[in-house]
Design a protein around this motif. Structure first.
Motif, mmCIF file in Angstrom:
data_model
loop_
_atom_site.group_PDB
_atom_site.id
_atom_site.type_symbol
_atom_site.label_atom_id
_atom_site.label_comp_id
_atom_site.label_asym_id
_atom_site.label_seq_id
_atom_site.Cartn_x
_atom_site.Cartn_y
_atom_site.Cartn_z
ATOM 1 N N LEU A 146 -20.475 -12.168 31.639
ATOM 2 C CA LEU A 146 -20.023 -10.930 31.013
ATOM 3 C C LEU A 146 -20.848 -10.551 29.772
ATOM 4 C CD1 LEU A 146 -16.141 -11.462 31.196
ATOM 5 C CD2 LEU A 146 -17.579 -10.114 32.742
ATOM 6 N N PRO A 177 -11.372 -13.933 31.094
ATOM 7 C CA PRO A 177 -12.561 -14.391 30.359
ATOM 8 C C PRO A 177 -12.358 -15.664 29.540
ATOM 9 C CG PRO A 177 -11.534 -12.554 29.216
ATOM 10 C CD PRO A 177 -10.677 -12.830 30.421
ATOM 11 N N LEU A 222 -14.454 -5.791 27.216
ATOM 12 C CA LEU A 222 -15.290 -6.505 28.176
ATOM 13 C C LEU A 222 -15.359 -5.753 29.503
ATOM 14 C CD1 LEU A 222 -14.056 -10.198 27.653
ATOM 15 C CD2 LEU A 222 -16.135 -9.134 26.732
ATOM 16 N N CYS A 264 -12.588 -11.111 21.818
ATOM 17 C CA CYS A 264 -13.532 -10.166 22.416
ATOM 18 C C CYS A 264 -12.801 -8.847 22.627
ATOM 19 C CB CYS A 264 -14.062 -10.663 23.759
ATOM 20 S SG CYS A 264 -14.971 -12.211 23.700
#
Length: 376
Positions: A172, A109, A97, A94
């Motif tokens: 998120l 996360p 974020l 990712c």
């Protein structure tokens, strides 16, 4: 009308433990110090206290959805391995974020996946938590053992969560792919791609679907033991007759059962179930459940939650449910999200309360519910 409860059915909700047989009736008794006057007393065991309403009633969509901004992207790829009959989800990374820790600009996360509409714990897969970063790298493969024909009826939901030191989760963002329209033969679809994270939409999207109906009858018996001088508490009888037009989630396969809980009591002893009925979208249950310990004032505060499930191997898929009560949004002075009965559900409860010792029948549409979490 059977009162037997099958014990083999495994629990369905996120992070719940394996089910056990529940009693055919249990008592709603009182504790002076409890914020709720409803606790349960099973027919075979002693009294068990109920944790506070606000603490014990949670959603299967457990976590905080509102506090953090949804931003950033996730990179992943999916592929179906025919030789293994497995769906593989390669979660790469990712980036950008939202920060759960605003001061230090970082999160802890992890990525969680479901094959919707199954929200059961058997259908949940998770990556490891990567700490103190807004750009986590996972490079993990999440695997689902599933027939391709059934997979084509599912939606893949990937969501990103921050997990804090107290193991609380904050949402998120998420991505959802419709696997019914997915081109499995396209090699480009097997390559890593970036997807923008979006706000939570699954409960709203599922709400609009036709989930079928339930035919049932309710009866309130104020004095089950006539002639007793001391005041006695009453009983609520719930007669689950049949369901009509249930949705098919696994091709033409369906093996449905109904579960009942009297909120605010979410303890295991408060749950009762019908047997599972297979191979039909119009299952006939003819099953009566009896709950005692109801004072007249308890009828204002309690809510009958009936949920229908499709039992498949070791997991259960949610089909739809009802919440029958006065729909006031409160229970024993505490605001609760489960006191959300529709006008039709409220009308049935009102007729039952106003017509004691009489079966009140109705056919009600099943709907999406955020299900109260079972307390131990």
């Amino acid at each position: 009308m059977s009162k037997s409860v099958p014990a083999f059915l495994q629990d369905e909700s996120d992070d719940r433990e394996t089910d056990t047989a529940s009693e055919s009736s249990y008592q709603l008794s009182r504790h002076k110090k409890s914020p709720s006057s409803l606790t349960n007393l099973s027919s075979s065991s002693g009294m068990t206290s109920l944790s506070s309403v606000s603490g014990s009633v949670m959603s299967v969509y457990s976590g905080d959805f509102g506090n953090l901004e949804v931003k950033g992207n996730i990179q992943f790829a999916i592929d179906y391995v025919d030789s293994l009959k497995e769906l593989h989800i390669f979660v790469a990374q990712c980036k950008d974020l939202a920060a759960a820790d605003i001061k230090k600009q970082r999160s802890d996360p992890y990525v969680k996946t479901y094959l919707l509409p199954d929200k059961g714990k058997m259908g949940k897969k998770k990556t490891l938590v990567v700490k103190k970063t807004l750009n986590p790298v996972y490079n993990e493969i999440l695997r689902y053992k599933i027939e391709k024909q059934i997979l084509k009826t599912q939606k893949l939901n990937l969501s990103v969560w921050h997990r804090d030191t107290f193991k609380r989760n904050s949402f998120l963002g998420e991505v959802e792919l419709d696997l019914e329209t997915w081109d499995w033969d396209n090699k480009q679809n097997k390559q890593l791609k970036w997807y923008p994270l979006k706000r939570k939409t699954a409960p709203v999207a599922l709400e609009a679907e036709n989930r079928g109906e339930m035919k049932l009858a309710l009866q309130y018996v104020p004095e089950p033991i006539p002639g007793k001088k001391l005041p006695t508490s009453g009983e609520v009888h719930i007669w689950v007759k049949e369901c009509l037009g249930l949705p098919l989630l696994r091709g033409n396969h369906l093996n449905s059962f109904v579960k009942c809980t009297i909120l605010p009591d979410t303890s295991r002893k408060s749950r009762q179930k019908t047997r599972a009925v297979g191979k039909t979208t119009n299952p006939v249950f003819n099953h009566t459940m009896v709950y005692d310990g109801f004072r007249p004032e308890d009828l204002m505060e309690a809510c009958v939650e009936l949920t229908v499930w499709d039992h498949y191997k070791l997991t259960n898929q949610y089909l739809g449910g009802l919440r029958i009560g006065f729909g006031t949004g409160k229970s024993y002075g505490t605001e609760v999200d489960w006191m959300d009965s529709t006008s039709e559900e409220v009308a049935l409860w009102e007729k039952m309360v106003n017509s004691p010792n009489t079966w009140i029948e109705a056919t009600l549409p099943l709907r999406m519910l955020l299900i109260a979490k079972i307390s131990k």
